[in-house]
Design a protein around this motif. Structure first.
Motif, PDB file in Angstrom:
ATOM      1  N   ILE A   1       0.829  -1.197   0.000  1.00 49.05           N
ATOM      2  CA  ILE A   1       0.000   0.000   0.000  1.00 49.05           C
ATOM      3  C   ILE A   1       0.866   1.249   0.000  1.00 49.05           C
ATOM      4  N   ASP A   2       1.943   1.232   0.791  1.00 48.89           N
ATOM      5  CA  ASP A   2       2.815   2.401   0.901  1.00 48.89           C
ATOM      6  C   ASP A   2       3.596   2.641  -0.385  1.00 48.89           C
ATOM      7  N   TYR A   3       4.330   1.630  -0.835  1.00 42.41           N
ATOM      8  CA  TYR A   3       5.229   1.906  -1.956  1.00 42.41           C
ATOM      9  C   TYR A   3       4.502   2.035  -3.289  1.00 42.41           C
ATOM     10  N   LEU A   4       3.263   1.569  -3.381  1.00 39.80           N
ATOM     11  CA  LEU A   4       2.494   1.825  -4.591  1.00 39.80           C
ATOM     12  C   LEU A   4       1.910   3.236  -4.594  1.00 39.80           C
ATOM     13  N   LYS A   5       1.706   3.811  -3.410  1.00 37.47           N
ATOM     14  CA  LYS A   5       1.227   5.192  -3.319  1.00 37.47           C
ATOM     15  C   LYS A   5       2.351   6.197  -3.538  1.00 37.47           C
TER      16      LYS A   5
ATOM     17  N   GLU B   1     -12.036   3.016  17.601  1.00 37.78           N
ATOM     18  CA  GLU B   1     -11.729   4.037  16.582  1.00 37.78           C
ATOM     19  C   GLU B   1     -10.514   3.618  15.756  1.00 37.78           C
ATOM     20  N   GLU B   2      -9.464   3.129  16.440  1.00 41.07           N
ATOM     21  CA  GLU B   2      -8.264   2.688  15.731  1.00 41.07           C
ATOM     22  C   GLU B   2      -8.552   1.453  14.889  1.00 41.07           C
ATOM     23  N   LEU B   3      -9.366   0.547  15.432  1.00 40.08           N
ATOM     24  CA  LEU B   3      -9.661  -0.696  14.749  1.00 40.08           C
ATOM     25  C   LEU B   3     -10.426  -0.467  13.451  1.00 40.08           C
ATOM     26  N   ASN B   4     -11.292   0.518  13.447  1.00 39.72           N
ATOM     27  CA  ASN B   4     -12.147   0.760  12.286  1.00 39.72           C
ATOM     28  C   ASN B   4     -11.633   1.869  11.376  1.00 39.72           C
ATOM     29  N   LYS B   5     -10.495   2.461  11.747  1.00 35.11           N
ATOM     30  CA  LYS B   5      -9.944   3.538  10.939  1.00 35.11           C
ATOM     31  C   LYS B   5      -9.343   2.959   9.674  1.00 35.11           C
ATOM     32  N   LYS B   6      -9.723   3.528   8.569  1.00 33.38           N
ATOM     33  CA  LYS B   6      -9.142   3.125   7.298  1.00 33.38           C
ATOM     34  C   LYS B   6      -7.864   3.917   7.057  1.00 33.38           C
ATOM     35  N   GLU B   7      -6.941   3.335   6.302  1.00 33.85           N
ATOM     36  CA  GLU B   7      -5.688   4.021   5.985  1.00 33.85           C
ATOM     37  C   GLU B   7      -6.002   5.220   5.099  1.00 33.85           C
ATOM     38  N   HIS B   8      -5.696   6.422   5.594  1.00 30.94           N
ATOM     39  CA  HIS B   8      -6.084   7.608   4.840  1.00 30.94           C
ATOM     40  C   HIS B   8      -4.968   8.638   4.725  1.00 30.94           C
ATOM     41  N   LYS B   9      -3.778   8.308   5.166  1.00 31.25           N
ATOM     42  CA  LYS B   9      -2.688   9.268   5.097  1.00 31.25           C
ATOM     43  C   LYS B   9      -2.465   9.732   3.660  1.00 31.25           C
ATOM     44  N   ASP B  10      -2.310  11.037   3.494  1.00 27.34           N
ATOM     45  CA  ASP B  10      -1.922  11.575   2.201  1.00 27.34           C
ATOM     46  C   ASP B  10      -0.399  11.648   2.176  1.00 27.34           C
TER      47      ASP B  10
END
Length: 328
Positions: free
Chosen positions: A81-85, A312-321
């Protein structure tokens, strides 16, 4: 007191390395640009006199005042997910970043260990993978930005060793897991556990017959520690050779979490390796190292960590820009 710089210090493996070297009474300088790292992983170290943190991107010039005895270069996006972004920055951190840190090591007359990866083997035609296998990697596939960056990193490290006589070490790290992994970073263990805890079905890519070998974080740190203080300069595999198919592993996670989900299948990503199993003969003979933590024990500890997260942490989707934090 010996001084050590650890890049990627707020990341998963980097933060555990900071813990180990603080415990060994080193003065630890942690460095991270926090693109994928999390300060919560190392905030418990901030009050200590023998720990300091530098918020810095290693692709820019790296300056450390005073003497420096060792460098551990663990700065790099490590999940798909990281290196493709952030493909370009992934290439830069293992090229420009490695160049900067090798130059720093040369200037300080410090020993440097770089974190390479089993991904240098690509989708291997040799099984299990030993260090003398050169790999089967596509230079132009989406995964190539990570695989080739790490291969180049190894080449540059060996060039500095041969040309400048620099003391270098190369750890080829296989799949590692444990507390402090990011829940939604795309890697198989946090993905499976997160899905189970949220009551979702477990997603297996392909038909699930591809294999992986999982090494618990404490074993990984011990292997890296021994390699740093060894006299061996060529790459060394650090991983657990106990191989399992992804489908079997998903079944183990369902049994561990007892959440009643089922497995759903999705298309296999491009160039996803079908086999991963380290040959650790070299680590065993040179470092007298082998993993000690069973998968059952390690997975229980990892599951307990994720289970302790807030809803909250468990349901948080990865959203970092990610792209807003890096220079082009």
């Amino acid at each position: 007191m010996k001084r050590i710089l650890i890049t990627g210090a707020a990341g998963f493996i980097g933060s555990h390395l900071c813990d180990r070297f603080v415990k060994e009474e080193f003065h630890v300088i942690g460095m991270d640009n926090l693109i994928t790292g999390d300060l919560r992983n190392i905030e418990h170290l901030f009050p200590l006199e023998n720990f300091e943190f530098h918020h810095h991107d290693v692709t820019e010039f790296v300056h450390i005042s005073g003497k420096l005895d060792y460098i551990l270069h663990f700065a790099s996006p490590a999940s798909p997910i990281d290196y493709l972004k952030i493909p370009i920055h992934t290439l830069k951190v293992s090229s420009l970043g490695t160049h900067n840190l090798l130059g720093l090591a040369k200037d300080k007359e410090a020993r440097i260990l770089i974190a390479s990866t089993s991904e240098v083997y690509g989708d291997p035609l040799v099984h299990p993978q030993s260090e003398d296998y050169y790999g089967n990697v596509s230079t132009i596939s989406p995964r190539g930005v990570y695989d080739e960056a790490k291969r180049f990193q190894e080449s540059m490290t060996m060039a500095y060793h041969r040309f400048h006589g620099l003391e270098t070490r190369i750890a080829r790290i296989f799949n590692t897991y444990g507390p402090r992994m990011r829940l939604n970073d795309g890697r198989v263990i946090p993905a499976f556990i997160g899905q189970a805890l949220r009551g979702e079905d477990l997603t297996v890519f392909g038909n699930g017959t591809q294999t992986r070998s999982f090494c618990y974080i404490s074993d990984q740190v011990e292997g890296i520690y021994r390699l740093l203080f060894s006299d061996y300069v060529e790459p060394v595999n650090i991983g657990n050779p106990e191989e399992i198919t992804i489908r079997e592993f998903a079944e183990e996670v369902m049994k561990l979490t007892a959440t009643g989900q089922k497995i759903v299948y999705r298309p296999l990503p491009q160039d996803d390796p079908m086999q991963r199993q380290p040959d650790i003969t070299r680590a065993n003979e040179i470092l007298h190292w082998e993993p000690k933590v069973s998968r059952a024990e390690g997975m229980q500890k990892t599951y307990d960590y994720f289970k302790s997260l807030s809803p909250e942490e468990l349901n948080k989707k990865e959203h970092k820009d990610f792209t807003s934090h890096i220079k082009r």
